[in-house]
Every structure is written in structure tokens, then in C-alpha cells.
Design a protein around this motif. Structure first.
Motif, PDB file in Angstrom:
ATOM      1  N   LEU A  28       0.041  -9.461   3.555  1.00  0.00           N
ATOM      2  CA  LEU A  28       0.861  -8.337   4.005  1.00  0.00           C
ATOM      3  C   LEU A  28       2.322  -8.511   3.608  1.00  0.00           C
ATOM      4  O   LEU A  28       2.979  -7.585   3.141  1.00  0.00           O
ATOM      5  N   LEU A  29       2.825  -9.729   3.810  1.00  0.00           N
ATOM      6  CA  LEU A  29       4.224  -9.993   3.453  1.00  0.00           C
ATOM      7  C   LEU A  29       4.470  -9.689   1.980  1.00  0.00           C
ATOM      8  O   LEU A  29       5.538  -9.193   1.612  1.00  0.00           O
ATOM      9  N   ALA A  30       3.474  -9.974   1.177  1.00  0.00           N
ATOM     10  CA  ALA A  30       3.636  -9.773  -0.269  1.00  0.00           C
ATOM     11  C   ALA A  30       3.667  -8.301  -0.650  1.00  0.00           C
ATOM     12  O   ALA A  30       4.023  -7.957  -1.771  1.00  0.00           O
ATOM     13  N   VAL A  31       3.282  -7.428   0.271  1.00  0.00           N
ATOM     14  CA  VAL A  31       3.382  -5.995  -0.032  1.00  0.00           C
ATOM     15  C   VAL A  31       4.366  -5.314   0.906  1.00  0.00           C
ATOM     16  O   VAL A  31       4.419  -4.091   1.002  1.00  0.00           O
ATOM     17  N   SER A  32       5.156  -6.127   1.598  1.00  0.00           N
ATOM     18  CA  SER A  32       6.088  -5.524   2.559  1.00  0.00           C
ATOM     19  C   SER A  32       7.171  -4.715   1.848  1.00  0.00           C
ATOM     20  O   SER A  32       7.588  -3.670   2.348  1.00  0.00           O
ATOM     21  N   VAL A  33       7.625  -5.173   0.700  1.00  0.00           N
ATOM     22  CA  VAL A  33       8.638  -4.406  -0.025  1.00  0.00           C
ATOM     23  C   VAL A  33       8.050  -3.098  -0.579  1.00  0.00           C
ATOM     24  O   VAL A  33       8.658  -2.032  -0.402  1.00  0.00           O
ATOM     25  N   PRO A  34       6.874  -3.138  -1.221  1.00  0.00           N
ATOM     26  CA  PRO A  34       6.265  -1.843  -1.587  1.00  0.00           C
ATOM     27  C   PRO A  34       6.064  -0.919  -0.375  1.00  0.00           C
ATOM     28  O   PRO A  34       6.268   0.298  -0.493  1.00  0.00           O
ATOM     29  N   PHE A  35       5.701  -1.469   0.773  1.00  0.00           N
ATOM     30  CA  PHE A  35       5.552  -0.618   1.962  1.00  0.00           C
ATOM     31  C   PHE A  35       6.886   0.015   2.340  1.00  0.00           C
ATOM     32  O   PHE A  35       6.978   1.215   2.620  1.00  0.00           O
ATOM     33  N   LEU A  36       7.925  -0.802   2.328  1.00  0.00           N
ATOM     34  CA  LEU A  36       9.248  -0.255   2.643  1.00  0.00           C
ATOM     35  C   LEU A  36       9.652   0.817   1.625  1.00  0.00           C
ATOM     36  O   LEU A  36      10.226   1.844   1.983  1.00  0.00           O
ATOM     37  N   GLU A  37       9.320   0.586   0.366  1.00  0.00           N
ATOM     38  CA  GLU A  37       9.648   1.562  -0.668  1.00  0.00           C
ATOM     39  C   GLU A  37       8.947   2.897  -0.375  1.00  0.00           C
ATOM     40  O   GLU A  37       9.565   3.969  -0.460  1.00  0.00           O
ATOM     41  N   ALA A  38       7.665   2.814  -0.021  1.00  0.00           N
ATOM     42  CA  ALA A  38       6.922   4.042   0.295  1.00  0.00           C
ATOM     43  C   ALA A  38       7.558   4.748   1.488  1.00  0.00           C
ATOM     44  O   ALA A  38       7.732   5.978   1.484  1.00  0.00           O
ATOM     45  N   MET A  39       7.926   3.990   2.497  1.00  0.00           N
ATOM     46  CA  MET A  39       8.557   4.583   3.678  1.00  0.00           C
ATOM     47  C   MET A  39       9.922   5.183   3.320  1.00  0.00           C
ATOM     48  O   MET A  39      10.335   6.201   3.870  1.00  0.00           O
ATOM     49  N   GLY A  40      10.615   4.543   2.402  1.00  0.00           N
ATOM     50  CA  GLY A  40      11.903   5.071   1.953  1.00  0.00           C
ATOM     51  C   GLY A  40      11.745   6.432   1.297  1.00  0.00           C
ATOM     52  O   GLY A  40      12.483   7.382   1.600  1.00  0.00           O
ATOM     53  N   ILE A  41      10.781   6.530   0.406  1.00  0.00           N
ATOM     54  CA  ILE A  41      10.559   7.813  -0.281  1.00  0.00           C
ATOM     55  C   ILE A  41      10.099   8.866   0.723  1.00  0.00           C
ATOM     56  O   ILE A  41      10.545  10.014   0.684  1.00  0.00           O
TER      57      ILE A  41
END
Lengths: 582, 582
Positions: free
Chosen positions: B507-520
Motif C-alpha cells: 500500500l505504501l508503494a502506491v500511496s503517492v499514486p493514490f494521492l495523485e488520484a485524489m488530487g485530480i
């Protein structure tokens, strides 16, 4: 730590490209086999690590100086150049007839990659020598060839490429430099050029400028541009150096990066005494320059690979040394153990690996074309060139940002040296044709130009390659995802890209996303290609291949989804674009 | 051209945030209405454009100097600071009781944005004054408040935040600075800190350092950290300046950007004569520091908006002036007419607009929380903070790269000034918690922390907002796409994010992509929110709203698809990651 050549990758990808492009069957390449390649790479690696890499920071910190109308290179530059030339590296892939070693491009590619990783700013003269020589070989008359090529191949003289003028950048057709014919078949050159890499320096006694200019009665625009060779010092019939040719450096840019590489403004014929000779046919200058430009674009793509590798090495080293936080046993851990840092490292590692594979295949394809006098692969190379140039350099910029991110606050501090990678990388998506120019070239010339034939062949090849993986335990879903991308590109060809009724500006506005999707697809293709190739090999380095497989899975999971998103953007071509009033 | 405040956007988004967060119903905000906001913004804009913006390049070129143990700011810095303080800008949103103007945050937000666009390096003291004051207001005893706050609010003294040590960066628990209790209830401070913004300078007579340190018997790790206020010069009971407090600047970083902002190494108690006072409870230092940290994170997000705006203005101006190529009639065209340049400009414009909207809503939510003594919006702010901080700064970096790209070769030349934007922006994803730290905070504290309640409420609100648009001619497909993203996040909550059996590192390894999706997704939400809000208004600036609609359509077409791709990466959590051996 200083830069170390990534041998294992290089050896694997060189051997693979050699075999897959059928170079073993080319008689003219007898003896130029991967074994020789390995020996050359070993020597090059010593030079890159021992001589060039230590000067990289020196060049950045000192930069070149412009004093009394002369460019002075950083400390150590002259010595390094001397050694570089004397070791024969400049002529490595240039013809034996002019003193070169005549090595095929597929061997020169990893060697050039090492130079670019070790010291990009320093080695910018190399692509100019290579591209300049190819122009002269293809277009110049025998007299010019004989007087110039031996000196260029030996490194006694460098080559400069004078295209840009203040009002003529991407639009070369707007250039204004004049060439007035003289009675003796030479031309008087007069004009101002800017952004000339190594346009002046203190490394050699002479510099051969390849200058785009217009004769008085030339047609307007890009059809009235001719190419001239204009030496800094005149060259006698015997090749001896003559008097100063009125080629003056008028200034040097203060750039964000590449401080060690002088970017000059040059005034030709300020005293009306600058003589040039025509290279090729009148008004066909751009055609000749495109030979150099293609060379330079492939070199740019390789710069992307090289900077990605350099950055990855620096980031990995730091991540293995720097401790922050603790594991569940309360022991301090190196940040390489943090999953998010690992993600960044693997993004760099996997994409650099795939782009290297792509670059080496392109080099071998060019060799195959030349050795077999067979042009069947030319269109493929032409299709891949803008993708490789733009995608590798765009990704190098992203990766360079990730390197700084891995270093955290220390990355923002110049002394660490990784900010330099980011600053140096920044221009690679601009020079030799911006990403926008590459994307337009891809979409309109390379894809639409032959009604989609070449790209369709590529898509079919990718489908054939990945089909067996659809039954593979590990890579089935990645293969399926890849096929989805292929299918989507295919359908977009019909609906948008080859559709002559599609809005031109709308398509242009998604040309970069299209190139991005093709870039990711090409990387995925190269990764599958390595996996497939390894299955055909008798002996395999098992731990290394396990790592390659992990990289492959990672790339499929983390990067491949962005291809579909980019294609979705292509499908939305032009939305909102024309309605906005700035 | 110099920076101009984007009034129309600011006025619209300020008025909207005010109304939507119900600030008109807060008695304590009587008089602090959008009309006042507009008047304040007008004054601020003059100061930003007239005084601060012209010093931005000066700061970059000159940088601060470190001489004889003292930091000297660039030419003009002292005067500008004097004017800034005297005009009352520092205390704009600080309590009237201590000399401030007590304006709500929703008014301070556009004002701060202007400062950050005009001269980020200069104005970094402002968020420190704001955050430092809030710490003292919330945690310090009355004596400290009375001696320090009036001086901080007036700008007579600045605040510095001393957290980082060479071995304690993201992991503050590892810090080693000591605080030894004295008989008079003070502490002797001893230790070395690095990366202290405005840790030393020549702008004011005193500097109040907020220093994290450990008392001798403190527990190990982050639970044994206390916060101390440590002035550069001692402060008497009457608030008068006393003797030197053994707070020495030992060096200044040579950074990639923000040259005008001194980043100092400070040695506390080198001569064993550095006295500090405890702020808040023993061993509760991190808790206090998080007040400042949250403030600083929101300020960082706003820096992203501000740099995006600055870059967009510079890029647009250049694109409208620079001609290259010709239209179908053969007339030279400005590059703003080129579709790919337009794409880059609209990417900057649309995302900056949406992020500004998000930032202003957050500020108004904090006001609502404070004014109504109602904490219902606190969780929402807590959820949005890491998204705003990390996504806005990541995008500012991308946009800064696009600005350089629009400028082409000229962008790589330092004199143009846009390279500075890129260099300055680079640290914003690092300081006040890296993007990785924000992403972890989002995923584990903010989403998992309350079992997904707050994020689920947000998703439901987005669904309600966009539902009417599903029947809209223009925005139906964008609304559908947005709902797809909402649905995907919802399903990932069950399968991954709230699943306690999910692999933590994966999960940690995809936390930045998750944040990116939430940002968009949050940007899309804000864009729909503006569209919906405008439908409720009696008077609308029609041409402006047509542009906002074009931006909305563009964002949906060009950026929204990346959210689904990022969520696909989240779904692939951890693939390839643990198998790779570095």
C-alpha cells in the motif's frame, strides 16, 4: 561513488540487439561481434569512470568562461579532450578510410551512453563530430571530405552546427543569414547565429561550422536554405590551417545547466571576410541538416537513458546509505527499505532499462540497414526516432526530479551534485526539436505519412510477441493490458489519427499524449522482448533475470496504466481547447 | 512584465468560499466580508507587483551571503521587509490583542498567494510568523505570549523553526539536541540544527527560534521531544532585548533555488550559554510543532498555486509575443496559436485554477471551524491538507517544467527568469514533509484513521454535486468519468485501503499514486463546484464564465483520465516491488 557503467544490462542488450537484428548474418560486420563490443565497453568504462566522471562537477561549478572574445573551458577539459581524441574515441564509429575505426552503431551506442552518463556537458562535441561527418560523407564533395574528415575523425578539429537565429528556432525557414556567391565558387557568409553548442572553445585549433544560410536569389522559407561549411580558420588545399575566417564568438549563454558546454552566439562575416563552401545542392540545406538532426535526436534519446542511469545510481547509493525511521524491531533502516523510495527507484530503473533496450535496438537496426543495403528497417527507425528522442528525455526529466526527491532536502543543496542532473536534463526535451516538434513529426509524418503502415506493422509485432505471455503465470495480466493498449491505438488510428476529417489542431493538441502512450508501449514491448529473448538462451544469470522479471512486473503495474490514460486523452482530442480565449 | 494578481479568479473564489462555508452566518466574522477582502486584495496586489516582484530576480542572482558568521540578505530585502512590516501585512491574520488585524484566513489566503507568486524566497518568513504565533497562542504560557507575540506580529522579530538535524529529517524522533533544566525553570539548549529557513538574517533585531530538543530523562524517539523558544538575543521580563543568547549561525546552504531565502545551520549553546523556555508540556513538542507544521503544509500547497500562476503568466506572455511558423495564409503566428503550446498553457491554467479553489475552500473551512467553535469541518481539512500540500507542489514542479518548455531554448537561459521558477519550485515537494510523507499521512492517518468516514463523506458530496451535470449537454461525459473515479476509490477502500489484511508495504508503494488520484479528483470537484455555484448567481461575467467552462472541459479531457490510471496503479499495489533485489 562515481558513475559505473551498467555492464550487465549493456552486455545483455547489445548481444540481444545484435542477434535480433540479424547482424550476425551481415558479412560486412564480420568480427564486429558482441565479444568485441564487450572489450570496447570495458575500455570505455575505464575512461568514463576514471577521466570524464570526475570532471562533471568541475564543469558544473566552474562553467566555461567568455573572456576577450574567447571561450575558456573548465579546468581539466583540455587534457581530457586530448586523451579522448588520442584514444580514438571520436572516430570509433567513423569510416576507416578517414582514420576512424569503423565500428557499427550497435557497439558505439553503449559506449556513447557511458560518455553521456559520465559527463554530458563535456562530451557534446561527440555527437556533432559523428553527425557532421555523416553530412560530409553523404553530401560534401571529395575535396571537402579530404580536407575536413581526417581532422574531424581524429579530433584535431571539432564540428559546430549553426542553425538557430534569434527569430528562427523551431521554424528554421525564417532564418536570415546570407551566403553571397563568389567567383571562385565559394560564398561569403554573413549573419548572426545563436545557441551553438561548442561554437567556440579552446580544445582544438580549428572548428568546422556547418551553417544554414540563404543565397541572394533563394526562395523564401525552408526551400531556400543551403548548407555551408565555414571553418573558424581557413583550410588550404592541402588541409593546412590558414588565416582567421572572420568567425567571431560574440557571447556565451548563462544557462540553467550544462555549464561546462559552451553555448555560443557567433557572428559570421562581421568584417565581410567569412568564406564558406557549399555542402550538397543549393537550397537543399535542410535535407542535409536532417541527417545530422536525426543523428542528434537519437543521441538526445540516449542522453535521456544516460541521465536516467546516472540519477538512478546516485539515488540508489544514497538510499542505501541514508537511514531514517525504524523497522518493526526498532532498528534503524536505510531509506531504500521504505516502500515509496523503492517505488521511485524502480520507476527509474525499469524505464531506463526499457529505454536502453529500445535505443540499442534502434542502433542495431541502423547497422542492419547499412550493412545489408536493405532499407526495410528504415521506416521503423524513422517511426521510433521521435518516440525515443522525446519520451526518453521527458522521462529523464521526471527521473531527475525523483533523484532529488530521494535525496530530500540534501537534493536541493547543490553540493550533493544531483541538482545538476536535473538542471542538465532540462534542455534535452528542447534542443534538436522540442517534444512538441517530435510529437508532430510522429503523428503527421511518421504515422499519417504512410497511412499508418509502419505503425501498424509495429503493433502487429507487439501483439505477436506478447501472445505467448497471455498464458504465462506471471505476466498474463500485463500481456492482456498491453494488448488493450495496442487495440486502443489501432482503433484511434481509424477514428482519429488517420482520419483526414479529424480536426488538425485538435490532433496536434493531443500529439504529446499520443507520443507518451507510444513511449510507454515501446518500453513495455522492449521489456517483453527481453523476457522472450531470455527464454531462448541456454545460459541465464538467474538472480539477474529474477530482477529483470521483477522490473517487468513493476513496469506493467506502475507505468503501463498511464498509456491507456494518455490514449483516453487522445480520444478527447481538442476538448475545451479552441473555446478558451487567452 | 511583472506578476499581476489574478483578480477575477481570486474574487470569484473568495466570494464562493465565503458563501459555501457559511461564513456570512458567523457573527464573529461580521464586517469581514468579500467586500473587505477585495479592498485588502487590491492593496496587497499593489505591494506584490510594485515592491516584491521586482526583487525576485535580484534575490535569485545575488542570493544571501554568509560573512563573518552573519547572513546578509540581497539588495533591497531590508527595505522591502521594513515596508512589509510597517504596512501591517505580517499581522494580517493574527489576533488584534497582540497588534494584528485579526482577518480571517479566507481573506489572508489570496493575499498570501500574491506574496508567494511575487517573491517566494523573500516571503518565507511570513508563514513562520503565522505558524509560530499560532503555536505560542495555543501552547505558550502568558509570559511568553506577552513578551514575544507583539514583536512577532509587528514584524520586529521573525520566527525560525529548528527541527531538522543531520540524522533527523523526516524521522524527527531521531533528533539529539539537548535541553537541560535549570533552577529558574529555563533550559540550557545545546545542539546543531540544519535547514533552518531564515535561521539568521539582517532583517530584524531578534529572531525567535522554536527548537525541538530532548530533556535528559526524556523517553527515546518521538515521545521524548519537547519544544522550546530560544531567542537569538535574550528577552527581558519587560520584553526588552538583552544579551546574545549563544545562537550562532555556522553556515548557509548553497541551494538549487530560493537563493534569496537563507537556509541556515545553527549551533545552539556552543559556549554553553544558550537559554530556552519550554513551550507547552514536556515531551509534547511534536504535538505543538504539528500546529505550525499544518500551517506550513497549507502554505506549501499555496506555494504550488502561486508558482503555477506565476509560471502561467510568464509562459502566456511569452507565447503571445514570440512568433514561430505561419498559419495557412502564410502569416507569422504567435506560438500561443500552436495547439501544443495551447495545451501546455491550459494544463497550467486549469490546474492552477482548481487548486486555488481548493486552497481557498480549505482556508474558509478553517475560519468556519474557528468562528463557529464547531469542529465538524476539522476532519475534512485534515483530509485535504496532505492532498493540497503534495499535489499542488508536485504539479507546480510539472508546470514549472512546462513554462521552460514553452520558452524553448530561451527557457534554459537564466536571464529569462523562468528557470528560477523551476529551481525555486523544486523544494516545495520536499520541505514540510515530502510527498511520500504526505501520501502516507493521507492513506494511513486520514483515510484509514477513521475507517474511511471522512473520505467517504467527501466522495458522497462529490457524487451529489456532479449528479445534475450528468444531464448537462456540455459536461455529461465529464460527470460520468468523475463518477467512475469516485466509484473506483470507493471500491479500493474496501479491497485495499481499509483492508487490514492488505500488505502494508504494498500500500505504501502506491500511496503517492493514490494521492495523485485524489488530487485530480479534488480539482475536478472544485471545477464542478464553480460551475454549480455560478448557476446560482444572478449576475455573471459571461465571457469569463465561458472561459471557465472551456477550462473545465479541458481539465476533464486532459487531466481526469490520469486519475483512473493512478487508481489502476493502486489496484496493482506492490507488484514487482518486494521481488527486486537492489
Amino acid at each position: 561513488m562515481t558513475y559505473q557503467a551498467p555492464y550487465k544490462d549493456m552486455q545483455l542488450l547489445v548481444a540481444q540487439a545484435y542477434q535480433q537484428q540479424g547482424l550476425d548474418a551481415c558479412e560486412s560486420l564480420d568480427g564486429f561481434d558482441p565479444e568485441l563490443a564487450n572489450a570496447v565497453m570495458e575500455e570505455a568504462a575505464k575512461f568514463a569512470t576514471g577521466v570524464l566522471a570526475p570532471l562533471n562537477a568541475v564543469g558544473d561549478v566552474q562553467g566555461c568562461r567568455f573572456e576577450d572574445g574567447k571561450v575558456i573551458t573548465p579546468d581539466g577539459w583540455r587534457d581530457a579532450y586530448q586523451q579522448f581524441a588520442e584514444s580514438g574515441w571520436i572516430g570509433l564509429a567513423l569510416p576507416e578510410a578517414f582514420g576512424g575505426q569503423g565500428l557499427p552503431k550497435y557497439i558505439a551506442q553503449p559506449v556513447n551512453e557511458m560518455w553521456l552518463s559520465a559527463n554530458l556537458a563535456f562530451v557534446m562535441f561527440q555527437a556533432l563530430a559523428q553527425g557532421g561527418s555523416e553530412i560530409l560523407l553523404n553530401f560534401a564533395n571529395k575535396s571537402i571530405q579530404e580536407r575536413y574528415l581526417p581532422n574531424i575523425v581524429s579530433g584535431d578539429w571539432t564540428v559546430a552546427m549553426a542553425l538557430t537565429e534569434p527569430n528562427a528556432g523551431s521554424d528554421l525557414g525564417a532564418l536570415n543569414t546570407k551566403a553571397i556567391p563568389q567567383a571562385d565558387n565559394t560564398y561569403k557568409i554573413k549573419g548572426q547565429k545563436i545557441f551553438i553548442t561548442y561554437g567556440d572553445h579552446d580544445l582544438t585549433d580549428n572548428i568546422a561550422h556547418l551553417v544554414l544560410a540563404r543565397t541572394p536569389d533563394a526562395p523564401a522559407g525552408s526551400r531556400g536554405i543551403s548548407l555551408f561549411i565555414v571553418p573558424k580558420y581557413r583550410v588550404g588545399d592541402d588541409g593546412a590551417l590558414g588565416e582567421f575566417n572572420d568567425v567571431r564568438c560574440t557571447g556565451m549563454e548563462h544557462k540553467m545547466g550544462l555549464h561546462g558546454s559552451p553555448t555560443c552566439s557567433i557572428s559570421y562575416g562581421d568584417q565581410d571576410d567569412c568564406i564558406g563552401e557549399l555542402v550538397g545542392e543549393l537550397n537543399q540545406g535542410l535535407q542535409a541538416m536532417f541527417v545530422l538532426m536525426n543523428e542528434a535526436r537519437l543521441s538526445c534519446g540516449l542522453q535521456g537513458v544516460a541521465l536516467g542511469e546516472l540519477g538512478y545510481q546516485r539515488a540508489l547509493e544514497y538510499a542505501q546509505e541514508r537511514t531514517q525511521g525504524a523497522n518493526s524491531e526498532g532498528e534503524k533502516v536505510a531509506i531504500v527499505e521504505h516502500a515509496d523510495v523503492k517505488r521511485m527507484l524502480l520507476e527509474m530503473r525499469s524505464e531506463t532499462f526499457a529505454l536502453r533496450a529500445l535505443g540499442y535496438q534502434i542502433a542495431a537496426q541502423i547497422d542492419a540497414t547499412e550493412a545489408a543495403h536493405d532499407s526495410s528497417k528504415k521506416d521503423r527507425v524513422a517511426l521510433l526516432t521521435p518516440i525515443f528522442k522525446a519520451f526518453a528525455t521527458e522521462r529523464a526529466n521526471v527521473m531527475a526530479g525523483q533523484v532529488v526527491q530521494v535525496f530530500g532536502g540534501m537534493g536541493f543543496v547543490e553540493e550533493t551534485g544531483v541538482a545538476q542532473i536535473m538542471r542538465d536534463a532540462r534542455v534535452t526535451t528542447i534542443y534538436e526539436g522540442t517534444t512538441g516538434i517530435q510529437a508532430r513529426d510522429l503523428m503527421f509524418r511518421k504515422v499519417r505519412g504512410d497511412q499508418g503502415r509502419t505503425v501498424t506493422e509495429l503493433l502487429a509485432e507487439i501483439t505477436r510477441l506478447i501472445q505467448p505471455f497471455e498464458a504465462d503465470d506471471e505476466f498474463a495480466s500485463m500481456a492482456t493490458e498491453t494488448q488493450l493498449v495496442v487495440t486502443k491505438v489501432t482503433s484511434l488510428l481509424d477514428s482519429h489519427l488517420l482520419n483526414l476529417n479529424a480536426d488538425h489542431d485538435g490532433l496536434l493538441a493531443v500529439s504529446v499524449p499520443f507520443l507518451e502512450a507510444m513511449g510507454i508501449l515501446c518500453c513495455t514491448w522492449q521489456i517483453f522482448n527481453v523476457l522472450a529473448y531470455q527464454q531462448t538462451q541456454d545460459t541465464v544469470d538467474e538472480p539477474y533475470m529474477q530482477n529483470i522479471k521483477a522490473l517487468a512486473a513493476f513496469y506493467g503495474a506502475y507505468r503501463l496504466p498511464c498509456a491507456l490514460a494518455a490514449l483516453k486523452v487522445v480520444e478527447n482530442a481538442g476538448l475545451g481547447l479552441s473555446k478558451y480565449k487567452f
